[in-house]
Design a protein around this motif. Structure first.
Motif, PDB file in Angstrom:
ATOM      1  N   GLU A   1     -13.078  -2.960  24.707  1.00 10.37           N
ATOM      2  CA  GLU A   1     -11.981  -2.670  23.830  1.00 10.37           C
ATOM      3  C   GLU A   1     -12.621  -2.616  22.406  1.00 10.37           C
ATOM      4  O   GLU A   1     -12.445  -1.811  21.710  1.00 10.37           O
ATOM      5  CB  GLU A   1     -10.940  -3.404  23.749  1.00 10.37           C
ATOM      6  CG  GLU A   1      -9.781  -3.423  23.067  1.00 10.37           C
ATOM      7  CD  GLU A   1      -9.048  -2.049  22.953  1.00 10.37           C
ATOM      8  OE1 GLU A   1      -8.153  -1.937  22.104  1.00 10.37           O
ATOM      9  OE2 GLU A   1      -9.363  -1.400  23.944  1.00 10.37           O
ATOM     10  N   LEU A   2     -13.398  -3.796  22.125  1.00  7.84           N
ATOM     11  CA  LEU A   2     -13.922  -3.915  20.816  1.00  7.84           C
ATOM     12  C   LEU A   2     -14.894  -2.811  20.640  1.00  7.84           C
ATOM     13  O   LEU A   2     -14.804  -2.449  19.213  1.00  7.84           O
ATOM     14  CB  LEU A   2     -14.688  -5.392  20.807  1.00  7.84           C
ATOM     15  CG  LEU A   2     -13.867  -6.665  20.887  1.00  7.84           C
ATOM     16  CD1 LEU A   2     -14.636  -7.636  21.127  1.00  7.84           C
ATOM     17  CD2 LEU A   2     -13.111  -6.794  19.737  1.00  7.84           C
ATOM     18  N   GLU A   3     -15.759  -2.431  21.421  1.00  6.54           N
ATOM     19  CA  GLU A   3     -16.624  -1.173  20.987  1.00  6.54           C
ATOM     20  C   GLU A   3     -15.894   0.080  21.180  1.00  6.54           C
ATOM     21  O   GLU A   3     -16.365   0.982  20.067  1.00  6.54           O
ATOM     22  CB  GLU A   3     -17.695  -0.984  22.513  1.00  6.54           C
ATOM     23  CG  GLU A   3     -18.750  -2.076  22.268  1.00  6.54           C
ATOM     24  CD  GLU A   3     -19.677  -2.215  23.643  1.00  6.54           C
ATOM     25  OE1 GLU A   3     -19.042  -1.234  24.525  1.00  6.54           O
ATOM     26  OE2 GLU A   3     -20.290  -2.776  23.741  1.00  6.54           O
ATOM     27  N   ARG A   4     -14.666   0.172  21.381  1.00  5.23           N
ATOM     28  CA  ARG A   4     -13.954   1.287  21.315  1.00  5.23           C
ATOM     29  C   ARG A   4     -13.348   1.191  19.775  1.00  5.23           C
ATOM     30  O   ARG A   4     -13.310   2.299  19.175  1.00  5.23           O
ATOM     31  CB  ARG A   4     -12.645   1.445  22.557  1.00  5.23           C
ATOM     32  CG  ARG A   4     -11.984   2.670  22.290  1.00  5.23           C
ATOM     33  CD  ARG A   4     -10.351   2.633  22.932  1.00  5.23           C
ATOM     34  NE  ARG A   4      -9.771   1.687  22.554  1.00  5.23           N
ATOM     35  CZ  ARG A   4      -8.922   1.663  21.504  1.00  5.23           C
ATOM     36  NH1 ARG A   4      -9.037   2.703  20.713  1.00  5.23           N
ATOM     37  NH2 ARG A   4      -7.993   0.638  21.117  1.00  5.23           N
ATOM     38  N   LEU A   5     -12.844   0.061  19.556  1.00  6.04           N
ATOM     39  CA  LEU A   5     -12.319  -0.128  18.217  1.00  6.04           C
ATOM     40  C   LEU A   5     -13.436   0.099  17.073  1.00  6.04           C
ATOM     41  O   LEU A   5     -13.448   0.603  15.957  1.00  6.04           O
ATOM     42  CB  LEU A   5     -11.712  -1.501  17.913  1.00  6.04           C
ATOM     43  CG  LEU A   5     -10.298  -1.690  18.783  1.00  6.04           C
ATOM     44  CD1 LEU A   5     -10.212  -3.290  18.727  1.00  6.04           C
ATOM     45  CD2 LEU A   5      -9.201  -0.862  18.037  1.00  6.04           C
ATOM     46  N   ILE A   6     -14.812  -0.283  17.203  1.00  6.86           N
ATOM     47  CA  ILE A   6     -15.744  -0.164  16.402  1.00  6.86           C
ATOM     48  C   ILE A   6     -16.122   1.303  16.385  1.00  6.86           C
ATOM     49  O   ILE A   6     -16.429   1.770  15.110  1.00  6.86           O
ATOM     50  CB  ILE A   6     -16.933  -0.962  16.879  1.00  6.86           C
ATOM     51  CG1 ILE A   6     -16.617  -2.363  16.832  1.00  6.86           C
ATOM     52  CG2 ILE A   6     -18.180  -0.486  16.220  1.00  6.86           C
ATOM     53  CD1 ILE A   6     -17.855  -3.525  17.331  1.00  6.86           C
ATOM     54  N   ALA A   7     -16.033   2.023  17.471  1.00  3.32           N
ATOM     55  CA  ALA A   7     -16.311   3.645  17.252  1.00  3.32           C
ATOM     56  C   ALA A   7     -15.163   4.203  16.849  1.00  3.32           C
ATOM     57  O   ALA A   7     -15.295   5.436  15.846  1.00  3.32           O
ATOM     58  CB  ALA A   7     -16.811   3.918  18.802  1.00  3.32           C
ATOM     59  N   ALA A   8     -13.767   3.814  16.975  1.00  6.84           N
ATOM     60  CA  ALA A   8     -12.593   4.642  16.160  1.00  6.84           C
ATOM     61  C   ALA A   8     -12.869   4.315  14.820  1.00  6.84           C
ATOM     62  O   ALA A   8     -12.409   4.941  13.900  1.00  6.84           O
ATOM     63  CB  ALA A   8     -11.378   3.964  16.826  1.00  6.84           C
ATOM     64  N   ARG A   9     -13.377   3.035  14.364  1.00  5.15           N
ATOM     65  CA  ARG A   9     -13.355   2.892  12.858  1.00  5.15           C
ATOM     66  C   ARG A   9     -14.577   3.382  12.105  1.00  5.15           C
ATOM     67  O   ARG A   9     -14.485   3.096  11.124  1.00  5.15           O
ATOM     68  CB  ARG A   9     -13.054   1.375  12.708  1.00  5.15           C
ATOM     69  CG  ARG A   9     -11.693   1.036  13.058  1.00  5.15           C
ATOM     70  CD  ARG A   9     -11.484  -0.314  12.700  1.00  5.15           C
ATOM     71  NE  ARG A   9     -10.120  -0.929  13.442  1.00  5.15           N
ATOM     72  CZ  ARG A   9      -9.835  -2.047  13.421  1.00  5.15           C
ATOM     73  NH1 ARG A   9     -10.662  -3.055  13.109  1.00  5.15           N
ATOM     74  NH2 ARG A   9      -8.635  -2.246  13.945  1.00  5.15           N
ATOM     75  N   SER A  10     -15.377   4.077  12.802  1.00  4.77           N
ATOM     76  CA  SER A  10     -16.594   4.409  12.506  1.00  4.77           C
ATOM     77  C   SER A  10     -17.495   3.183  11.529  1.00  4.77           C
ATOM     78  O   SER A  10     -17.728   3.592  10.466  1.00  4.77           O
ATOM     79  CB  SER A  10     -16.682   5.445  11.497  1.00  4.77           C
ATOM     80  OG  SER A  10     -15.898   6.664  12.128  1.00  4.77           O
ATOM     81  N   CYS A  11     -17.762   2.136  12.398  1.00  4.67           N
ATOM     82  CA  CYS A  11     -18.191   1.074  11.688  1.00  4.67           C
ATOM     83  C   CYS A  11     -19.666   1.121  11.313  1.00  4.67           C
ATOM     84  O   CYS A  11     -20.213   0.222  10.890  1.00  4.67           O
ATOM     85  CB  CYS A  11     -18.039  -0.382  12.516  1.00  4.67           C
ATOM     86  SG  CYS A  11     -16.196  -0.897  12.419  1.00  4.67           S
ATOM     87  N   GLY A  12     -20.273   2.132  11.693  1.00  2.00           N
ATOM     88  CA  GLY A  12     -21.688   2.448  11.327  1.00  2.00           C
ATOM     89  C   GLY A  12     -22.629   1.705  12.221  1.00  2.00           C
ATOM     90  O   GLY A  12     -23.499   1.044  11.786  1.00  2.00           O
ATOM     91  N   GLY A  13     -22.592   2.265  13.625  1.00  2.00           N
ATOM     92  CA  GLY A  13     -23.431   1.695  14.464  1.00  2.00           C
ATOM     93  C   GLY A  13     -23.260   0.279  14.835  1.00  2.00           C
ATOM     94  O   GLY A  13     -23.618  -0.805  14.271  1.00  2.00           O
ATOM     95  N   SER A  14     -22.577   0.183  16.019  1.00  2.00           N
ATOM     96  CA  SER A  14     -22.315  -1.334  16.453  1.00  2.00           C
ATOM     97  C   SER A  14     -23.421  -2.162  16.877  1.00  2.00           C
ATOM     98  O   SER A  14     -23.447  -3.153  16.703  1.00  2.00           O
ATOM     99  CB  SER A  14     -21.290  -1.306  17.638  1.00  2.00           C
ATOM    100  OG  SER A  14     -21.869  -0.539  18.773  1.00  2.00           O
ATOM    101  N   GLY A  15     -24.468  -1.654  17.154  1.00  2.00           N
ATOM    102  CA  GLY A  15     -25.800  -2.274  17.720  1.00  2.00           C
ATOM    103  C   GLY A  15     -26.239  -2.962  16.884  1.00  2.00           C
ATOM    104  O   GLY A  15     -26.755  -4.194  16.714  1.00  2.00           O
ATOM    105  N   ASN A  16     -26.437  -2.073  15.352  1.00  7.49           N
ATOM    106  CA  ASN A  16     -27.096  -2.957  14.233  1.00  7.49           C
ATOM    107  C   ASN A  16     -26.002  -4.080  13.589  1.00  7.49           C
ATOM    108  O   ASN A  16     -26.710  -5.086  13.267  1.00  7.49           O
ATOM    109  CB  ASN A  16     -27.338  -1.917  13.001  1.00  7.49           C
ATOM    110  CG  ASN A  16     -28.313  -1.169  13.377  1.00  7.49           C
ATOM    111  OD1 ASN A  16     -29.289  -1.267  14.327  1.00  7.49           O
ATOM    112  ND2 ASN A  16     -28.366   0.161  12.831  1.00  7.49           N
TER     113      ASN A  16
END
Length: 141
Positions: free
Chosen positions: A104-119
């Motif tokens: 769910e957190l990764e989905r939210l990060i992708a939906a908000r375009s947080c700029g690469g969740s890995g970094n």
């Protein structure tokens, strides 16, 4: 002389008390009411913390298995040790809940375009460890 009723009663009591060796599960919810207001840094920080918790849970399960082996071996001398075996799946259920929360957190990060969740996750892990990230102290206010 013990009859089959006595043996059945002892078996039932043993099964009831077998759960005494475990602990109560602390299941993380997949979605929380504050998810809508969390920043990208908060999301990636929670993701990093959850990943560490999953690692800790696997170590906790291994420790419980080691203790169970010792209790089984000790049951030769003291049969009541068998009552304190940890046969629960608490760690597995907690880890599964954390994996679902991380999805769910990764989905939210992708939906908000947080700029690469890995970094961001790497930066959050380094910051929580108190190391220096990009020239700034990780535990600065």
């Amino acid at each position: 002389m013990l009859t089959w009723k006595h043996w059945a009663g002892l078996t039932l009591c043993s099964l009831i008390f077998a759960s005494c060796g475990g602990r109560v599960a602390n299941i993380a919810p997949e979605q929380r009411s504050v998810d809508a207001v969390l920043s990208c840094d908060h999301l990636s920080g929670e993701l990093a913390v959850n990943k560490r918790k999953i690692d800790e849970l696997s170590g906790e399960r291994q420790t419980a298995n080691d203790h169970n082996a010792g209790k089984i071996a000790g049951a030769v001398l003291v049969p009541t040790y068998i009552l304190f075996l940890d046969l629960s799946d608490t760690e597995r259920r907690e880890a599964e809940a954390l994996v679902a929360r991380n999805d769910e957190l990764e989905r939210l990060i992708a939906a908000r375009s947080c700029g690469g969740s890995g970094n961001t996750v790497v930066a959050a892990e380094a910051a929580s460890a108190g190391t220096e990230v990009n020239g700034t102290a990780g535990n600065a206010p």
